[in-house]
Design a protein around this motif. Structure first.
Motif, PDB file in Angstrom:
ATOM      1  N   GLU A  84      14.603  -0.344  -1.873  1.00  0.00           N
ATOM      2  CA  GLU A  84      13.962   0.949  -2.044  1.00  0.00           C
ATOM      3  C   GLU A  84      14.862   1.849  -2.873  1.00  0.00           C
ATOM      4  O   GLU A  84      16.075   1.849  -2.707  1.00  0.00           O
ATOM      5  CB  GLU A  84      13.686   1.605  -0.691  1.00  0.00           C
ATOM      6  N   ASP A  85      14.249   2.608  -3.750  1.00  0.00           N
ATOM      7  CA  ASP A  85      14.958   3.554  -4.601  1.00  0.00           C
ATOM      8  C   ASP A  85      14.528   4.956  -4.188  1.00  0.00           C
ATOM      9  O   ASP A  85      13.384   5.353  -4.433  1.00  0.00           O
ATOM     10  CB  ASP A  85      14.602   3.274  -6.063  1.00  0.00           C
ATOM     11  N   GLY A 124      13.781   5.956  -1.257  1.00  0.00           N
ATOM     12  CA  GLY A 124      12.713   5.859  -0.271  1.00  0.00           C
ATOM     13  C   GLY A 124      11.432   5.224  -0.761  1.00  0.00           C
ATOM     14  O   GLY A 124      10.519   5.023   0.019  1.00  0.00           O
ATOM     15  N   GLN A 125      11.342   4.887  -2.032  1.00  0.00           N
ATOM     16  CA  GLN A 125      10.139   4.245  -2.565  1.00  0.00           C
ATOM     17  C   GLN A 125      10.443   2.791  -2.882  1.00  0.00           C
ATOM     18  O   GLN A 125      11.542   2.450  -3.322  1.00  0.00           O
ATOM     19  CB  GLN A 125       9.660   4.943  -3.829  1.00  0.00           C
ATOM     20  N   PHE A 126       9.443   1.930  -2.676  1.00  0.00           N
ATOM     21  CA  PHE A 126       9.606   0.518  -2.970  1.00  0.00           C
ATOM     22  C   PHE A 126       9.950   0.328  -4.440  1.00  0.00           C
ATOM     23  O   PHE A 126       9.325   0.912  -5.320  1.00  0.00           O
ATOM     24  CB  PHE A 126       8.320  -0.240  -2.634  1.00  0.00           C
ATOM     25  N   ARG A 127      10.970  -0.508  -4.686  1.00  0.00           N
ATOM     26  CA  ARG A 127      11.374  -0.776  -6.062  1.00  0.00           C
ATOM     27  C   ARG A 127      11.141  -2.218  -6.453  1.00  0.00           C
ATOM     28  O   ARG A 127      10.511  -2.515  -7.449  1.00  0.00           O
ATOM     29  CB  ARG A 127      12.835  -0.414  -6.261  1.00  0.00           C
TER      30      ARG A 127
END
Length: 89
Positions: A22-23, A25-28
């Protein structure tokens, strides 16, 4: 010319596992088994999914047509496919 690396961290993902990166808090991305460099303050390994076969034991209690209660034990075996690891997370 100077280059700054920032804070780097080594992450090891074991065999039969997939890492979820996660970057902020978002999926990377998904990372494969092996040793990976992660830019720690911004990027983190949020979790790991095992690709092994797992078993879920469930006991269901149901009522039949003749008003008898029956307990049925069910064992479900499942595993996460590599291609659908994003959906499993």
């Amino acid at each position: 010319m100077t280059t700054e690396m920032g804070c780097m961290c080594l992450q090891c993902v074991r065999t039969n596992e997939v890492g979820i990166v996660e970057d902020l808090g978002q999926f990377r991305k998904l990372i494969d088994p092996g040793l990976h460099f992660i830019c720690w303050p911004l990027t983190a390994v949020a979790g790991r999914l095992t690709l092994r076969i797992q078993q879920l034991d469930v006991i269901c209690e149901t009522k039949t047509k003749d008003n008898v209660f029956v307990q049925v034990a069910v064992a479900v075996q499942y595993r996460v496919l590599v291609g659908s690891a994003y959906d499993a997370y």
